[in-house]
Design an enzyme around this catalytic site. Structure first.
Site, PDB file in Angstrom:
ATOM      1  N   ASP A   1       0.866  -1.470   0.287  1.00 31.14           N
ATOM      2  CA  ASP A   1       0.174   0.645   0.417  1.00 31.14           C
ATOM      3  C   ASP A   1       0.620   1.655   0.253  1.00 31.14           C
ATOM      4  O   ASP A   1       2.347   1.393   0.589  1.00 31.14           O
ATOM      5  CB  ASP A   1      -0.766   0.032   0.824  1.00 31.14           C
ATOM      6  CG  ASP A   1      -1.765   0.904   1.366  1.00 31.14           C
ATOM      7  OD1 ASP A   1      -2.901   1.663  -0.289  1.00 31.14           O
ATOM      8  OD2 ASP A   1      -2.081   1.673   2.565  1.00 31.14           O
TER       9      ASP A   1
ATOM     10  N   ASN B   1     -10.844  -3.158  -6.259  1.00 34.16           N
ATOM     11  CA  ASN B   1      -9.802  -2.251  -7.043  1.00 34.16           C
ATOM     12  C   ASN B   1     -10.771  -2.004  -8.191  1.00 34.16           C
ATOM     13  O   ASN B   1     -10.311  -0.609  -8.853  1.00 34.16           O
ATOM     14  CB  ASN B   1      -8.623  -2.294  -7.723  1.00 34.16           C
ATOM     15  CG  ASN B   1      -7.780  -1.942  -5.625  1.00 34.16           C
ATOM     16  OD1 ASN B   1      -6.972  -2.972  -5.513  1.00 34.16           O
ATOM     17  ND2 ASN B   1      -8.060  -1.102  -4.902  1.00 34.16           N
TER      18      ASN B   1
HETATM   19  C1  FPP Z   1      -2.391   0.090  -2.832  1.00 37.17           C
HETATM   20  O1  FPP Z   1      -1.581   1.354  -3.371  1.00 37.17           O
HETATM   21  C2  FPP Z   1      -1.981  -0.688  -3.943  1.00 37.17           C
HETATM   22  C3  FPP Z   1      -2.643  -0.873  -5.320  1.00 37.17           C
HETATM   23  C4  FPP Z   1      -3.921  -0.943  -5.551  1.00 37.17           C
HETATM   24  C5  FPP Z   1      -1.755  -1.858  -6.427  1.00 37.17           C
HETATM   25  C6  FPP Z   1      -0.158  -2.571  -5.726  1.00 37.17           C
HETATM   26  C7  FPP Z   1       0.463  -2.695  -6.767  1.00 37.17           C
HETATM   27  C8  FPP Z   1       1.776  -2.899  -7.269  1.00 37.17           C
HETATM   28  C9  FPP Z   1       2.264  -2.654  -5.775  1.00 37.17           C
HETATM   29  C10 FPP Z   1       2.392  -4.391  -8.089  1.00 37.17           C
HETATM   30  C11 FPP Z   1       1.729  -5.262  -7.840  1.00 37.17           C
HETATM   31  C12 FPP Z   1       2.350  -6.034  -8.646  1.00 37.17           C
HETATM   32  C13 FPP Z   1       2.047  -7.518  -9.458  1.00 37.17           C
HETATM   33  C14 FPP Z   1       3.170  -8.071 -10.403  1.00 37.17           C
HETATM   34  C15 FPP Z   1       0.914  -7.452  -9.704  1.00 37.17           C
HETATM   35  P1  FPP Z   1      -2.929   2.622  -3.428  1.00 37.17           P
HETATM   36  O2  FPP Z   1      -2.749   2.869  -4.771  1.00 37.17           O
HETATM   37  O3  FPP Z   1      -4.207   3.299  -3.216  1.00 37.17           O
HETATM   38  O4  FPP Z   1      -1.992   3.599  -3.121  1.00 37.17           O
HETATM   39  P2  FPP Z   1      -2.214   4.923  -1.698  1.00 37.17           P
HETATM   40  O5  FPP Z   1      -3.499   4.501  -1.229  1.00 37.17           O
HETATM   41  O6  FPP Z   1      -1.222   5.811  -1.364  1.00 37.17           O
HETATM   42  O7  FPP Z   1      -3.712   5.938  -2.945  1.00 37.17           O
END
Ligand code: FPP
Length: 258
Positions: free
Chosen positions: A29, A77
């Site tokens: 996250d 998501n």
């Molecule tokens: C949450 O952070 C993260 C996600 C929804 C996506 C996580 C995915 C990756 C780190 C890469 C995955 C790699 C593979 C190969 C599947 P957020 O976007 O909600 O962050 P925020 O809370 O700061 O907005």
């Protein structure tokens, strides 16, 4: 190295496949906040998140962890803007294209867990190929939760069991914890010992709800794209200092009670 920082030893317990038994799960996250802090689009935060995943897989294997389960895309998501969903959908494809051959050479067994509905045919083929290619590897287990939700997974398992009962293949009295666990997407894998969430948030967000029953939880104040070996070491140190009792009491208390 202080005792609490010592990684699990090489002679730590092994799982049924021969990999070291310690299972760590991570809610990756903070990609969006990381990007925002730098004035970058969120997509670049997610790409930096893939680099953090690569660093963390290497660190986990080096530190004696046997299984790593990461949350890559949740069933919730889908409600993000279409362009961000498209970016997130492209990440596993890119990751497999650039890294699967190396992961396979290193003995990593890759499993993607989550609902198949909603994923493109191209992505499903890449996932199936990754499973088939790495299924006999035993050095390390990498599980990527993708289009995964703990509640959705429990509902899917309950539905499968209900269908078996309706078809006469099972009786309601057959159901127990072990049978139910075998119907989940994580079937066959040990439950996580430790669930880590970076980014300062302190919740599970629908990750491994059934499997988390006895997991230790560690929350860290680092955004996922900055994550690396030092943060994993710190999480393991916190884990090593915990007293896991699984609902029982500690040996000293048994002696005191007797
Ligand atoms: C949450 O952070 C993260 C996600 C929804 C996506 C996580 C995915 C990756 C780190 C890469 C995955 C790699 C593979 C190969 C599947 P957020 O976007 O909600 O962050 P925020 O809370 O700061 O907005």
């Amino acid at each position: 190295m202080a005792a609490a920082e010592k990684p699990p030893s090489a002679d730590a317990p092994r799982d049924a496949q021969g990999a070291p038994a310690l299972h760590v799960a991570i809610v990756m996250d903070g990609n969006g906040r990381w990007a925002k802090q730098r004035g970058l689009p969120r997509s670049l935060g997610h790409r930096a998140g893939v680099e953090a995943l690569k660093r963390t897989v290497s660190a986990a294997s080096k530190l004696g962890i046997g299984s790593l389960t990461v949350f890559g895309f949740s069933t919730e998501n889908w409600s993000r803007p279409a362009a961000e969903v498209a970016e997130l959908m492209a990440l596993p494809k890119r990751y497999f294209e650039t890294d699967l051959a190396r992961l396979h050479r290193e003995g990593v067994r890759v499993r993607v867990i989550g609902r198949r509905e909603g994923l493109s045919g191209e992505l499903l083929k890449l996932i199936d190929d990754a499973h088939a290619r790495t299924k006999d590897n035993t050095a390390f287990n990498l599980n990527i939760a993708f289009n995964y939700g703990g509640q959705a997974d429990i509902v899917d398992a309950a539905r499968r069991f209900a269908e078996d009962v309706a078809a006469g293949r099972r009786a309601p009295s057959d159901l127990d914890e072990a049978l139910f666990a075998g119907l989940l997407a994580t079937s066959g894998a040990p439950p996580p010992d430790l669930i880590v969430r970076p980014s300062g948030e302190q919740r599970l967000s629908n990750f491994l709800l059934w499997e988390a029953a006895y997991a230790e939880l560690v929350f860290q104040d680092v955004l996922w794209p900055d994550y690396g070996e030092e943060h994993l070491r710190a999480a393991l140190a916190e884990f090593a200092a915990r007293d896991r009792r699984y609902g029982a009491i500690v040996a000293d208390d048994v002696l005191a009670a007797g």
